[in-house]
Motif scaffolding. Sequence first.
Motif, PDB file in Angstrom:
ATOM      1  N   ALA A   2       1.048  -0.984  -0.145  1.00  0.00           N
ATOM      2  CA  ALA A   2       0.209  -0.025  -0.103  1.00  0.00           C
ATOM      3  C   ALA A   2       0.725   0.994   0.021  1.00  0.00           C
ATOM      4  O   ALA A   2       0.655   2.271  -0.790  1.00  0.00           O
ATOM      5  N   GLU A   3       1.410   1.128   0.953  1.00  0.00           N
ATOM      6  CA  GLU A   3       2.789   2.614   1.091  1.00  0.00           C
ATOM      7  C   GLU A   3       3.576   2.710  -0.352  1.00  0.00           C
ATOM      8  O   GLU A   3       4.228   3.212  -0.896  1.00  0.00           O
ATOM      9  N   LYS A   4       3.512   1.319  -1.089  1.00  0.00           N
ATOM     10  CA  LYS A   4       4.486   1.661  -2.426  1.00  0.00           C
ATOM     11  C   LYS A   4       3.852   2.363  -3.198  1.00  0.00           C
ATOM     12  O   LYS A   4       4.620   3.025  -4.211  1.00  0.00           O
ATOM     13  N   LEU A   5       2.538   1.382  -3.460  1.00  0.00           N
ATOM     14  CA  LEU A   5       1.686   2.301  -4.631  1.00  0.00           C
ATOM     15  C   LEU A   5       1.409   3.468  -4.458  1.00  0.00           C
ATOM     16  O   LEU A   5       1.166   3.929  -4.841  1.00  0.00           O
ATOM     17  N   ALA A   6       0.833   4.299  -3.107  1.00  0.00           N
ATOM     18  CA  ALA A   6       1.066   5.619  -3.218  1.00  0.00           C
ATOM     19  C   ALA A   6       2.616   6.499  -3.686  1.00  0.00           C
ATOM     20  O   ALA A   6       2.128   7.462  -3.852  1.00  0.00           O
ATOM     21  N   SER A   7       3.601   5.366  -3.699  1.00  0.00           N
ATOM     22  CA  SER A   7       4.340   6.149  -3.784  1.00  0.00           C
ATOM     23  C   SER A   7       4.377   6.407  -5.912  1.00  0.00           C
ATOM     24  O   SER A   7       4.948   7.137  -5.681  1.00  0.00           O
ATOM     25  N   ILE A   8       4.412   5.588  -6.668  1.00  0.00           N
ATOM     26  CA  ILE A   8       3.406   5.632  -7.881  1.00  0.00           C
ATOM     27  C   ILE A   8       2.215   5.823  -8.457  1.00  0.00           C
ATOM     28  O   ILE A   8       2.317   5.793  -9.526  1.00  0.00           O
ATOM     29  N   MET A   9       1.342   5.645  -7.571  1.00  0.00           N
ATOM     30  CA  MET A   9      -0.016   6.704  -8.148  1.00  0.00           C
ATOM     31  C   MET A   9       0.315   7.986  -8.418  1.00  0.00           C
ATOM     32  O   MET A   9       0.719   8.795  -7.561  1.00  0.00           O
ATOM     33  N   PRO A  10      -0.489   9.175  -9.276  1.00  0.00           N
ATOM     34  CA  PRO A  10      -0.939  10.114  -9.360  1.00  0.00           C
ATOM     35  C   PRO A  10      -1.287  10.820  -7.863  1.00  0.00           C
ATOM     36  O   PRO A  10      -2.330  10.267  -7.659  1.00  0.00           O
TER      37      PRO A  10
ATOM     38  N   ALA B  91      -2.189   5.258 -17.510  1.00  0.00           N
ATOM     39  CA  ALA B  91      -2.702   5.734 -17.849  1.00  0.00           C
ATOM     40  C   ALA B  91      -3.313   7.307 -18.059  1.00  0.00           C
ATOM     41  O   ALA B  91      -3.551   8.026 -18.385  1.00  0.00           O
ATOM     42  N   SER B  92      -3.624   7.701 -16.849  1.00  0.00           N
ATOM     43  CA  SER B  92      -4.385   8.904 -16.620  1.00  0.00           C
ATOM     44  C   SER B  92      -2.999   9.860 -17.101  1.00  0.00           C
ATOM     45  O   SER B  92      -3.827  11.174 -16.714  1.00  0.00           O
TER      46      SER B  92
ATOM     47  N   LEU C 139     -17.869  12.803  -7.680  1.00  0.00           N
ATOM     48  CA  LEU C 139     -16.014  11.539  -8.231  1.00  0.00           C
ATOM     49  C   LEU C 139     -16.046  10.958  -9.329  1.00  0.00           C
ATOM     50  O   LEU C 139     -16.928  10.620  -9.442  1.00  0.00           O
ATOM     51  N   LEU C 140     -14.987  11.089  -9.706  1.00  0.00           N
ATOM     52  CA  LEU C 140     -14.159  11.323 -10.846  1.00  0.00           C
ATOM     53  C   LEU C 140     -13.809   9.670 -10.363  1.00  0.00           C
ATOM     54  O   LEU C 140     -12.633   9.547 -10.060  1.00  0.00           O
ATOM     55  N   ILE C 141     -13.759   8.474 -11.580  1.00  0.00           N
ATOM     56  CA  ILE C 141     -13.118   7.282 -10.893  1.00  0.00           C
ATOM     57  C   ILE C 141     -12.669   6.299 -12.524  1.00  0.00           C
ATOM     58  O   ILE C 141     -13.834   6.861 -13.345  1.00  0.00           O
ATOM     59  N   PHE C 142     -11.123   6.567 -12.540  1.00  0.00           N
ATOM     60  CA  PHE C 142     -10.904   6.379 -13.400  1.00  0.00           C
ATOM     61  C   PHE C 142     -10.674   4.363 -12.763  1.00  0.00           C
ATOM     62  O   PHE C 142     -10.550   4.011 -12.332  1.00  0.00           O
ATOM     63  N   ASP C 143     -10.976   3.518 -14.037  1.00  0.00           N
ATOM     64  CA  ASP C 143     -10.668   2.427 -14.466  1.00  0.00           C
ATOM     65  C   ASP C 143      -9.488   2.015 -14.976  1.00  0.00           C
ATOM     66  O   ASP C 143      -9.439   2.312 -16.463  1.00  0.00           O
ATOM     67  N   GLU C 144      -8.856   1.826 -14.191  1.00  0.00           N
ATOM     68  CA  GLU C 144      -6.836   1.453 -14.572  1.00  0.00           C
ATOM     69  C   GLU C 144      -6.692  -0.404 -14.687  1.00  0.00           C
ATOM     70  O   GLU C 144      -5.499  -0.305 -15.050  1.00  0.00           O
TER      71      GLU C 144
ATOM     72  N   ILE D 248     -14.464   5.568 -15.811  1.00  0.00           N
ATOM     73  CA  ILE D 248     -14.507   6.270 -16.920  1.00  0.00           C
ATOM     74  C   ILE D 248     -12.930   4.791 -17.256  1.00  0.00           C
ATOM     75  O   ILE D 248     -12.466   5.173 -15.863  1.00  0.00           O
ATOM     76  N   GLU D 249     -12.742   4.292 -18.390  1.00  0.00           N
ATOM     77  CA  GLU D 249     -11.376   3.440 -18.887  1.00  0.00           C
ATOM     78  C   GLU D 249     -10.613   4.715 -19.309  1.00  0.00           C
ATOM     79  O   GLU D 249     -11.097   4.948 -20.458  1.00  0.00           O
ATOM     80  N   PRO D 250     -10.075   5.170 -19.110  1.00  0.00           N
ATOM     81  CA  PRO D 250      -9.178   6.051 -19.482  1.00  0.00           C
ATOM     82  C   PRO D 250      -8.459   5.858 -20.723  1.00  0.00           C
ATOM     83  O   PRO D 250      -8.260   6.190 -22.111  1.00  0.00           O
ATOM     84  N   ILE D 251      -8.533   4.440 -21.701  1.00  0.00           N
ATOM     85  CA  ILE D 251      -8.301   3.515 -22.490  1.00  0.00           C
ATOM     86  C   ILE D 251      -8.892   2.313 -22.258  1.00  0.00           C
ATOM     87  O   ILE D 251      -9.062   1.801 -21.562  1.00  0.00           O
ATOM     88  N   LEU D 252      -9.964   2.134 -23.333  1.00  0.00           N
ATOM     89  CA  LEU D 252     -11.386   1.492 -22.984  1.00  0.00           C
ATOM     90  C   LEU D 252     -10.320   0.389 -23.470  1.00  0.00           C
ATOM     91  O   LEU D 252     -10.017   0.036 -24.732  1.00  0.00           O
ATOM     92  N   GLY D 253     -10.727  -0.626 -22.630  1.00  0.00           N
ATOM     93  CA  GLY D 253      -9.984  -2.160 -23.384  1.00  0.00           C
ATOM     94  C   GLY D 253     -10.679  -3.062 -23.771  1.00  0.00           C
ATOM     95  O   GLY D 253     -10.519  -2.973 -25.437  1.00  0.00           O
ATOM     96  N   GLU D 254     -11.583  -3.973 -23.373  1.00  0.00           N
ATOM     97  CA  GLU D 254     -12.339  -4.829 -23.930  1.00  0.00           C
ATOM     98  C   GLU D 254     -13.533  -4.306 -25.037  1.00  0.00           C
ATOM     99  O   GLU D 254     -13.047  -4.614 -26.476  1.00  0.00           O
ATOM    100  N   GLY D 255     -13.788  -3.024 -24.529  1.00  0.00           N
ATOM    101  CA  GLY D 255     -14.785  -2.387 -25.677  1.00  0.00           C
ATOM    102  C   GLY D 255     -13.705  -1.632 -27.098  1.00  0.00           C
ATOM    103  O   GLY D 255     -14.222  -1.633 -28.092  1.00  0.00           O
TER     104      GLY D 255
END
Length: 451
Positions: free
Chosen positions: A90-98, A265-266, A247-252, A212-219
């Motif tokens: 969790a701590e490591k993710l916090a350092s790479i997430m925007p 991708a964001s 709230l804005l939710i990105f499905d990455e 939203i998926e910032p880049i639509l995958g399966e679609g």
Amino acid sequence: MSQSSQDYLKRDKEYLSPALSRATEIVLGKAEGSFIYDIEGKKYLDLTSGIAVNQLGHSHPEVVEVIAKQAANCIHTSCVVHYPANIDLAEKLASIMPGNLSSTFFANSGAEAIDGAIKLAKLAKPGRTNIVVHRGSFHGRTLGAVSLTTSKNSYRKYFEPLLPGIHVTEYPNIYEIGTAKGREFLVKHLDDIFNNYLDNVVAPETIAAIVIEPILGEGGYIPAPGIDGTYNYLKKLREFCDKHEILLIFDEVQCGMGRTGKWFASEYYGIVPDIQVMAKGLSGGMPLGAFAASKELMHKMPPASHGSTFGGNHVACAAALKLIEIVERDKILDAVNSKSKLVFEFFENKFPNSNTHKPVADGSPRSNEPLRGHGFSAYHNPQLQIRGVGLMIALVFPSNEIATKVKKQSLEKGVLLLGCGIHGNIIRLAPDLTITEKDLLHGLEIIAANI
Ligand SMILES: Cc1ncc(COP(=O)(O)O)c(C=O)c1O
């Protein structure tokens, strides 16, 4: 007595549910790096990476080692205790997430993480009953996530009615509009289209979240407009959400964890969501999903309002930590960008005049003339359109039949491919991020020979 593929396939039919369809009839013997071998020993170059999951290829030796070490130490405790791998990750993710995304909840899969994200939105926005999603998106198959999914009706139709309050707006797909005029029109009027929808269909003050998926995958591997520095749809969504306290939710789940050449991708759009959902590449093949938010937002979920027996288990978290360490150490994100370039150049050379929407290496605007320079293959080259970012690349064919033929013939020649897109006319290239240029080129040669 050893069994043949045919024996296994017979028993598969006998004992496994038919609900899960399989892309091939291959029965796996073993997998290693970018290759899988069937039980008879036939070798396949895997350009699917387990549906965009195995970022480091199959059974990366360092990941295998850490899994074995963690398993020997402890496999499972659930929430009976706190444990280091969970906290370290969790701590490591916090350092790479925007931005301020720094607090994480771990689940087992993408769908579960989506469900959790929706719960968080509902908790944080009491009284707001609506969620807006984008047409063509895939968010998973739990009853919650499938309610947000509109990439195929077969996911939904048997299970309706689904969650109430889900509204579907268009995913602005500028890549599949046949005429330059049409594209210009769409880009110019995206604001109006979106605002009209909100004025007439769902009032902003009733919306808890926009997903939203910032880049639509399966679609269909469709980047949201703006990745090339033109009309930035995600920025518009961000401004809209801020204005109306949505709230804005990105499905990455598919486009995150380095697949596009950035961790998320964001980053190409310079936009930070309120909630980010991850899974697939997060743990390089171990079942792990997550949703993250700012500490302030995440802490709106009171203790015991959500949970999971297996989510964020010791082994999956240890594997994810090792994956992040290797990606950083070996500068894998840079390599993704150069391999992506290689794919685009390969097809450009093979099919001159094809319509290439080039990957953007640094997120900077490539052209101040939005759509010129990545015209449309339907115009210039009827055989193929290529689009995508990093190692998330779509080969778009004029028909489902052609895409199916290319997949089938490539498989016969030992190259494993998957489709995507709502019309079935797209092949997605999602190899592991560590594939060698030589193997990648070999796969592309085989695909090209079958087009
Ligand atoms: C963008 C996206 N969201 C969610 C999911 C669901 O993930 P899972 O299959 O792990 O539940 C997927 C799976 O393909 C996906 O591509």
